[in-house]
Motif scaffolding. Structure first.
Motif, PDB file in Angstrom:
ATOM      1  N   LEU A 150      -8.305 -39.449  30.171  1.00  0.00           N
ATOM      2  CA  LEU A 150      -6.889 -39.117  29.983  1.00  0.00           C
ATOM      3  C   LEU A 150      -6.688 -37.737  29.366  1.00  0.00           C
ATOM      4  CD1 LEU A 150      -5.686 -42.597  28.665  1.00  0.00           C
ATOM      5  CD2 LEU A 150      -5.443 -41.674  30.974  1.00  0.00           C
ATOM      6  N   GLY A 151      -7.706 -37.218  28.712  1.00  0.00           N
ATOM      7  CA  GLY A 151      -7.576 -35.896  28.102  1.00  0.00           C
ATOM      8  C   GLY A 151      -7.399 -35.986  26.601  1.00  0.00           C
ATOM      9  N   GLY A 152      -6.620 -35.043  26.066  1.00  0.00           N
ATOM     10  CA  GLY A 152      -6.461 -35.006  24.617  1.00  0.00           C
ATOM     11  C   GLY A 152      -7.748 -34.602  23.941  1.00  0.00           C
ATOM     12  N   GLY A 153      -8.484 -33.694  24.584  1.00  0.00           N
ATOM     13  CA  GLY A 153      -9.768 -33.266  24.044  1.00  0.00           C
ATOM     14  C   GLY A 153      -9.671 -32.908  22.572  1.00  0.00           C
ATOM     15  N   PHE A 154     -10.552 -33.472  21.785  1.00  0.00           N
ATOM     16  CA  PHE A 154     -10.567 -33.169  20.355  1.00  0.00           C
ATOM     17  C   PHE A 154     -11.970 -32.713  19.980  1.00  0.00           C
ATOM     18  CE2 PHE A 154     -12.433 -37.314  20.450  1.00  0.00           C
ATOM     19  CZ  PHE A 154     -13.275 -37.374  19.359  1.00  0.00           C
ATOM     20  N   GLY A 155     -12.138 -32.295  18.758  1.00  0.00           N
ATOM     21  CA  GLY A 155     -13.457 -31.838  18.351  1.00  0.00           C
ATOM     22  C   GLY A 155     -13.448 -31.313  16.945  1.00  0.00           C
ATOM     23  N   GLN A 242     -16.307 -26.904  18.531  1.00  0.00           N
ATOM     24  CA  GLN A 242     -17.078 -27.779  19.410  1.00  0.00           C
ATOM     25  C   GLN A 242     -16.235 -28.937  19.930  1.00  0.00           C
ATOM     26  OE1 GLN A 242     -20.307 -26.922  20.131  1.00  0.00           O
ATOM     27  NE2 GLN A 242     -19.997 -25.138  18.804  1.00  0.00           N
ATOM     28  N   TYR A 243     -16.225 -29.089  21.253  1.00  0.00           N
ATOM     29  CA  TYR A 243     -15.566 -30.242  21.885  1.00  0.00           C
ATOM     30  C   TYR A 243     -16.384 -31.486  21.578  1.00  0.00           C
ATOM     31  CZ  TYR A 243     -14.097 -33.326  25.767  1.00  0.00           C
ATOM     32  OH  TYR A 243     -13.652 -34.380  26.536  1.00  0.00           O
ATOM     33  N   ALA A 244     -15.716 -32.583  21.196  1.00  0.00           N
ATOM     34  CA  ALA A 244     -16.456 -33.780  20.790  1.00  0.00           C
ATOM     35  C   ALA A 244     -16.034 -35.051  21.509  1.00  0.00           C
ATOM     36  CB  ALA A 244     -16.320 -33.985  19.282  1.00  0.00           C
ATOM     37  N   GLY A 245     -14.978 -35.022  22.302  1.00  0.00           N
ATOM     38  CA  GLY A 245     -14.563 -36.240  22.993  1.00  0.00           C
ATOM     39  C   GLY A 245     -13.097 -36.218  23.378  1.00  0.00           C
TER      40      GLY A 245
END
Length: 356
Positions: A150-155, A242-245
């Protein structure tokens, strides 16, 4: 007479249909939302306080609703177990940290294979998020486990170095023992330092007891753990954010939802992304303020020293990309796309990790 009877029946049937129509549209869907970390972590806090209310607001007046059950902090899945919980149907939606799934979600960890990237969380998270729409293998890894990305990349924000000795160049690292999490141990290769694998629960004691003399860490965690008490020299090395999920859902559940509900969930994801990044920036400011108040000596590695460090590293990205390629995944494409997008965004890279 027969005509009047039929007419009355028709009117009655129409009345019943009108009366029942709202009830038919007023569907309620159950959704258990999972995260292994507790709400003290910003991504979980934002999931609960921004994502869920945003979805509810988007559904207001639609005749649809979601009954949420929130399962955080190990109540349903431990950290790194969220993917399996959703895959098994124990939860329908949640935060999955690709950082803790290096084998199952390998391509999502591209930022850890390309150190000294951008410190800008908007650029990093947004870039990796967008790559899911361009590179089929990235979305395919999620789908192979029955997930809808779905997105909403967090990190995590720009990583730095904290030590119990001053650092002005990589020469100062010669023979020094430095704690580093997982893939970040590779960021020490070629510098003369000795990488010591560790995590947030061991860093303070490791440095205090001499097991390590420093740590690669992100500021918000460093401040919360008061690492400046044992490693007062804070060097902003610019390892990069850093992208984490991201937020994902069980695909079979998501696909069965009405279009309005799916749209509301996606709208909630967008709100999550904005709120998370804004909240992270605020926390980073607070973290540096706390370290300064704790008498930390904060400095920034010079561009020349940063470039020297980056160039001293082995071909981390190339090795990682080729390992993915050998498994039939688009490792080289992922690295090269990521590098190009950073350059297109105006990021000055001390080392271009583009794979030849």
């Amino acid at each position: 007479m027969e005509f009047l009877t039929l007419l009355r029946r028709g009117v009655a049937a129409s009345a019943v249909a009108v009366a029942l129509a709202p009830a038919a549209r007023a569907d309620s869907f159950d959704a258990t939302v999972v995260a292994g970390h507790p709400p003290v972590f910003l991504w979980v806090k934002t999931l609960s306080e921004t994502f869920i209310p945003a979805v509810n607001a988007a559904l207001d007046g639609s005749g649809h609703s979601i009954e949420w059950m929130e399962a955080y902090g190990g109540t349903l899945a431990k950290v790194g177990g969220e993917l399996e919980a959703i895959e098994d149907g124990l939860a329908q939606i949640g935060i999955v940290s690709s950082l803790f799934e290096p084998s199952l979600l390998s391509l999502q960890n591209v930022t850890y294979a390309t150190p000294f990237g951008s410190p800008d969380v908007d650029i990093v998270f947004g870039t990796v998020d967008g790559m899911h729409n361009e590179i089929a293998d990235m979305r395919g890894l999620w789908e192979s486990h029955g997930m809808e990305y779905l997105g909403g990349g967090f990190g995590l924000e720009d990583y730095l170095l904290m030590t119990d000795f001053p650092v002005d160049s990589i020469a100062d690292l010669q023979g020094r023992k430095i704690n580093a999490p997982g893939p970040a141990v590779n960021w020490l290769k070629g510098t003369g330092a000795v990488g010591v694998s560790g995590n947030l629960t061991t860093y303070y004691n490791d440095i205090q007891t001499g097991v390590a003399e420093g740590v690669i860490v992100f500021p918000t965690a460093a401040a919360a753990a008061k690492l400046f008490e044992v490693a007062p020299y804070v060097t902003r090395t610019g390892f990069g954010a850093q992208y984490a999920g991201a937020i994902v859902a069980k695909k079979s559940w998501f696909d069965a939802l009405p279009a309005e509900v799916r749209q509301a969930i996606r709208a909630g994801v967008e709100d999550f992304a904005l709120a998370y990044r804004a909240g992270l920036e605020q926390r980073v400011v607070g973290a540096f303020a706390a370290m300064e108040a704790g008498d930390a000596k904060i400095g920034t590695l010079s561009p020349e020293a940063r470039a020297q460090w980056a160039q001293a590293l082995p071909d981390i990205a190339g090795d990682w990309a080729r390992a993915q390629d050998e498994q039939g995944l688009a490792g080289t494409e992922v690295v090269n796309t990521y590098m190009q997008k950073l350059k297109d965004a105006g990021v000055v890279l001390p080392r271009d990790w583009t794979v030849e």
